[in-house]
Structure formats: C-alpha cells, structure tokens
Motif scaffolding. Structure first.
Motif, short mmCIF file in Angstrom:
data_model
loop_
_atom_site.label_atom_id
_atom_site.label_comp_id
_atom_site.label_asym_id
_atom_site.label_seq_id
_atom_site.Cartn_x
_atom_site.Cartn_y
_atom_site.Cartn_z
N ASP A 161 36.69 53.77 44.35
CA ASP A 161 37.90 53.38 43.61
C ASP A 161 37.81 53.75 42.14
OD1 ASP A 161 35.84 51.38 43.66
OD2 ASP A 161 37.22 50.03 42.61
N ARG B 72 39.31 39.97 44.48
CA ARG B 72 40.66 40.04 43.90
C ARG B 72 41.73 40.00 44.99
NH1 ARG B 72 40.54 45.05 40.04
NH2 ARG B 72 38.29 45.18 39.97
N ASP C 222 46.53 42.60 46.15
CA ASP C 222 46.55 41.14 46.21
C ASP C 222 46.65 40.60 47.64
OD1 ASP C 222 46.40 41.31 43.48
OD2 ASP C 222 48.56 41.04 43.16
N MET D 220 27.96 52.25 38.30
CA MET D 220 28.06 52.08 39.75
C MET D 220 29.38 52.62 40.27
SD MET D 220 26.62 50.80 42.38
CE MET D 220 27.23 50.98 44.03
N GLU E 48 27.49 44.54 40.45
CA GLU E 48 26.63 45.62 40.95
C GLU E 48 26.17 46.52 39.79
OE1 GLU E 48 26.50 47.12 44.64
OE2 GLU E 48 26.44 45.00 45.09
N GLY F 120 32.54 41.48 43.70
CA GLY F 120 33.11 42.72 44.25
C GLY F 120 34.62 42.68 44.25
N GLY F 121 35.22 43.87 44.45
CA GLY F 121 36.67 44.00 44.39
C GLY F 121 37.40 43.11 45.38
N ASN G 74 28.66 40.25 48.34
CA ASN G 74 29.41 41.28 47.63
C ASN G 74 30.47 41.86 48.57
OD1 ASN G 74 29.86 43.06 45.30
ND2 ASN G 74 29.27 44.65 46.75
N GLY H 263 30.88 52.59 44.16
CA GLY H 263 30.49 52.18 45.51
C GLY H 263 31.26 52.91 46.60
N THR H 264 31.12 52.35 47.80
CA THR H 264 31.71 52.94 49.01
C THR H 264 33.21 53.13 48.91
OG1 THR H 264 30.16 51.43 50.01
CG2 THR H 264 31.45 52.76 51.51
N SER H 265 33.89 52.26 48.16
CA SER H 265 35.35 52.34 48.09
C SER H 265 35.82 53.58 47.33
CB SER H 265 35.93 51.10 47.40
OG SER H 265 35.52 49.94 48.06
N GLY I 139 32.43 44.65 48.57
CA GLY I 139 32.77 46.00 48.12
C GLY I 139 33.42 46.75 49.27
N GLY I 140 33.13 48.06 49.37
CA GLY I 140 33.62 48.78 50.53
C GLY I 140 33.06 48.15 51.79
N ASN J 82 36.28 46.18 52.13
CA ASN J 82 37.48 46.94 51.71
C ASN J 82 37.62 48.31 52.37
OD1 ASN J 82 38.47 45.03 49.72
ND2 ASN J 82 36.56 45.49 48.66
N ASP K 254 41.27 49.53 53.03
CA ASP K 254 41.82 50.65 52.25
C ASP K 254 42.23 51.80 53.17
OD1 ASP K 254 41.15 49.12 50.06
OD2 ASP K 254 39.63 50.48 49.27
N ASP L 98 45.46 47.17 49.75
CA ASP L 98 46.41 46.09 50.02
C ASP L 98 46.44 45.18 48.78
OD1 ASP L 98 48.06 44.20 51.10
OD2 ASP L 98 46.58 43.39 52.51
N1 LIG Z 1 44.12 43.28 43.39
C1 LIG Z 1 43.47 43.65 44.51
N2 LIG Z 1 43.94 43.30 45.72
C2 LIG Z 1 43.30 43.65 46.84
N3 LIG Z 1 42.19 44.39 46.86
C3 LIG Z 1 41.67 44.78 45.68
C4 LIG Z 1 42.27 44.43 44.44
N4 LIG Z 1 41.51 44.96 43.44
C5 LIG Z 1 40.49 45.61 44.05
N5 LIG Z 1 40.57 45.51 45.39
C6 LIG Z 1 39.70 46.12 46.40
O1 LIG Z 1 38.42 46.28 45.87
C7 LIG Z 1 37.95 47.61 46.13
C8 LIG Z 1 36.93 48.00 45.12
O2 LIG Z 1 35.89 47.06 45.14
P1 LIG Z 1 34.45 47.42 44.60
O3 LIG Z 1 34.57 48.29 43.42
O4 LIG Z 1 33.70 46.15 44.48
O5 LIG Z 1 33.86 48.21 45.84
P2 LIG Z 1 32.91 49.44 45.89
O6 LIG Z 1 33.27 50.41 44.82
O7 LIG Z 1 32.95 49.91 47.30
O8 LIG Z 1 31.50 48.85 45.55
P3 LIG Z 1 30.21 48.56 46.48
O9 LIG Z 1 30.38 49.21 47.82
O10 LIG Z 1 29.07 49.13 45.74
O11 LIG Z 1 30.08 47.11 46.50
C9 LIG Z 1 39.22 48.44 46.15
O12 LIG Z 1 39.04 49.64 46.88
C10 LIG Z 1 40.21 47.49 46.80
O13 LIG Z 1 40.15 47.57 48.20
#
Ligand SMILES: Nc1ncnc2c1ncn2[C@@H]1O[C@H](COP(=O)(O)OP(=O)(O)OP(=O)(O)O)[C@@H](O)[C@H]1O
Ligand SMILES: [Mg+2]
Length: 404
Positions: A13, A300, A212, A7, A331, A296-297, A167, A9-11, A169-170, A192, A196, A210
C-alpha cells in the motif's frame, strides 16, 4: 542512536518510515519514538509491483527494474524521514525491503526474497543501511518471520497474563509474548491481502481496499463460503508457520469464489472479514491469550475490529498506540529496533518464535559516508524494551459496534 526503520508489507500500500532514538540502559532497550510518515509509491511502481507478484510470473529484467525502483523509493522515504523526523541526524537506516517471494514447502521456509537495493538508500542519505534481515533467520532454520516477535517479546515482558500482539497487515500474525504456551509467533492467515484483492476484483480495479470496512459492514456472512475458506489446510498446521501472497492471492480467491458468483460484493467482504476475525480469535484462544494488542492497517477497519471483538468473546482488544507504539508504524519501529541490535552485534530473533535453531544477528550492512558502526556491545544483551512516552498516554479499547 537515531535510527530510521522502513517497511513495506504484503499489502504493497505504501512505504512506512518511523524514526526512533534507541539506547541501552541496564537490561532494557529504551525506544523513544520520534515520529513516522507514509510515502506513496511513485508513479506506476505499485501497479508494476502487484503485476509481478504471485500468482503472476515475471522476468529477470522486471526483477532488476523493481529492485532498482524500490531501492530509489525507499531512499526517498529514508531521506524524508531523516530531514523531517530526525532533523538530519539519523545514524542508521534499517530497510526491510519489499517481499516479492516467500518460498515455503511442506511447512518449511526455504528462501525469502526482498527487493529494494540498499545502495540507493546509502547513496542518497549517506547513512549506513542494514537490510535483508529475513534470510539469516531462514538460513538458521527459521521461518524468517514474524520478525516483529523479537520486539513483542521484549516489549510485553512482565505484562500480566498472556498478552498477544496482533498485526493486521496483508497477513495477520500474532506473538504470544509469554505464558504457558509462549513465546510463540506465527502468521494466522490472511488479513488485508484477501480483502484488498476482493475489492480490486469486484470493483474492476476502481477501489483497492474496503475503506473503513463499509462494504463488509453492509453485508452478511455467507456460511457455506466461510466453511469453504476455513477448510484451507494452512489453518490447521502447527506453528511456527508463515504464509503470504504465494498462497493467498487473486487465483486463490477466484477458486474459492467459484460457485458463489451470485453473492453481492458486500457479502463476499463480510465473509472474508469474518474469516480473518475467526482465524485470529481461534489462534488467540489456542494460546490462552488474555488480551490482544493490535496494530497494522487492519486496525483502521471498524468492521474487522467489530468482528474480531465478537469472535474473541470478552478477551479485550486494544490498539498498540495505547502502549506507545503507533499502530500504523509499529512494524517500521520493529525494524528500527532490529537494525539497531544488528549495528551493536546483538541477535534480533527469538528462536521459539521463528523456529530457528539459534538467535542470530540479522541482516547485511551497506556502509554510509560517515564513520564506522559503533563498537559491538560488550555488555549483557538487553531482554526488555521500554517505549518512552513522547506525548500524553491514552489506551483506547476497541468499541464493539454492530457486526452482522
Ligand atoms: N481506512 C481503512 N479502512 C479499511 N482498511 C484500511 C484502511 N486503512 C488501511 N487499511 C488496510 O490496511 C492495509 C495496509 O496495512 P499495513 O500497511 O499494515 O499492511 P502491510 O503493508 O501488508 O504490512 P505487513 O504485511 O508488513 O504487516 C491496506 O492495504 C488496507 O487494506
Ligand atoms: Mg503497508
């Protein structure tokens, strides 16, 4: 069957890979997590990808290049997962690919495009690949998302009250697994992706998230900015609905921030964080949710969780780890499950969640070097998901810390 889910996602990352043993027992799918890992995008691929996404325009040459480079990066992640998590015994790789455009008009999804050519994964790993899972749901009249809803509905079946899977995520999306208004699933709005983007813009690209929630925790919510953000018509639209970078992108942020140039970065981040918390909490309350199971991220980010807990006003929030699915890889596990269902000829959607006319077997299959796919499942379709515990269980509830 030993299955790897991939996976990104939108972020944009990183690529998440999760491996699981999946079996059908009676009316259940039993998922035993084997572990997960995160693979960074190689070299300048992430920058190249972000530069091609909305609101930018791009060329077919760039699309071809991204499709190839993403396919190769996904192949590296699959290969690592096969060696490190499956001890070279994976039977199937399921690849979501990278969404580069989710075409919505008047609340309907007309098309969705994921890049990351699966041929590279099949060639590198020798495994059969299931990919391109979203378009079939779109062709059946659905939103093509949130596809994780199929896992959520099966997983949370029988849980008391009205559990809501979230979730962060992004984009933030919820699944109301059952209850008076469920099942139901939709994107509640940005998580996010705007945080971001704001961090990148406000730091001149020196930071990309950002970390934490430190900036948001040091700032105060700017009420006029929050009111302006909440006026976005997307939030008032009825479900099912989905969104992405086509709406919530850098150009959008610049427009909403016009006139707020005096605000310190901390206050911008606090306000955007509150926007996610508020829009999620409103959605959970509207659905009569009695608990939230978050992944999801965004889990955190303590500032986001604190604001969410506050906005939910007593509705408990726990992270998915406590129920056996690691919050950072849920995911990826969901796509492993969906590809497993496809391999057995079983549908992988809940029409009430995606808005499709019918449940459909999802995806396209790229043959690997091994034997054919297993014979289609000829028993009744499973309706539940049991996550087998692989380690000591814990159920951490999110602690409410101070949010301004
Ligand atoms: N320690 C942290 N502090 C703040 N934000 C964090 C931290 N670790 C991760 N993130 C956030 O989580 C995001 C990634 O989350 P995740 O991988 O779930 O999203 P995604 O790739 O968009 O997945 P989806 O859209 O499919 O759910 C990062 O871009 C960031 O913004
Ligand atoms: Mg990610």
């Amino acid at each position: 069957m030993r299955v790897i889910g991939l996976m990104s996602g939108t972020s944009c990352d990183a690529i998440d890979a999760a491996a699981a043993d999946l079996e059908i027992e009676g009316d259940e799918v039993v998922l035993t997590p084997l572990g997960d890992l995160e693979c960074a995008f190689p070299g300048g691929l992430r920058r190249e990808l972000l530069a091609a996404l909305p609101p930018s325009s791009t060329t077919m040459a760039a699309v071809c290049r991204l499709d190839t480079l993403l396919g190769q990066a996904l192949a590296v992640a699959a290969d690592r997962a096969d060696r490190e998590l499956c001890f070279e015994a994976a039977e199937l790789v399921v690849s979501h690919g990278q969404t580069v455009y989710h075409w919505t008009e008047d609340g309907r999804v007309r098309g969705t495009l994921q890049l990351g050519r699966p041929a590279w994964i099949a060639e590198r790993t020798g495994r059969t690949v299931v990919s391109d899972l979203r378009p079939r749901d779109v062709a059946a009249g659905g939103q093509g998302a949130p596809l994780v809803s199929a896992l959520d509905v099966m997983w949370l079946r029988g849980r008391p009250g009205t559990p809501v899977a979230l979730n962060l995520g992004g984009i933030a999306n919820i699944t109301v697994a059952h209850g008076a208004r469920g099942p139901l699933a939709y994107d509640t709005g940005p998580a996010n992706v705007l945080l971001d983007t704001a961090v990148r813009e406000l730091t001149g690209g020196r930071a990309d998230h950002d970390t934490d929630g430190a900036l948001a925790a040091a700032g105060a919510v700017c009420r006029p900015l929050l009111d302006g953000l909440l006026a976005e018509p997307y939030y008032a639209r009825p479900a099912p609905k989905t969104t992405g970078r086509e709406l919530f992108n850098a150009a959008y942020l610049r427009t909403v921030l016009a006139g707020f140039g005096h605000l310190p970065a901390e206050d911008v981040l606090a306000t955007l964080t509150e926007l996610t918390a508020r829009t999620v909490a409103d959605a959970v309350r509207a659905a009569g949710g009695t608990e939230v199971i978050a992944s999801g991220g965004g889990t955190r980010n303590p500032a986001l969780l604190a604001r969410l807990a506050r906005a939910l006003d007593g509705i408990p929030v726990r992270v998915s780890d406590g129920l056996g699915l690691p919050s950072g890889a849920k995911e990826a596990y969901a796509f492993a499950l969906l590809g497993f269902l496809t391999a057995l000829g079983l549908p992988g959607t809940v029409p009430a969640c995606t808005g499709a006319r019918h449940a459909r077997v999802l995806g396209s299959i790229t043959p690997g070097l091994g034997g054919p796919l297993p014979r289609p499942w000829d028993g009744p379709a499973p309706v539940r998901l049991r996550v087998a515990r692989t380690g000591p269980s814990h159920d951490p509830q999110i602690r409410i810390t101070d949010a301004h």
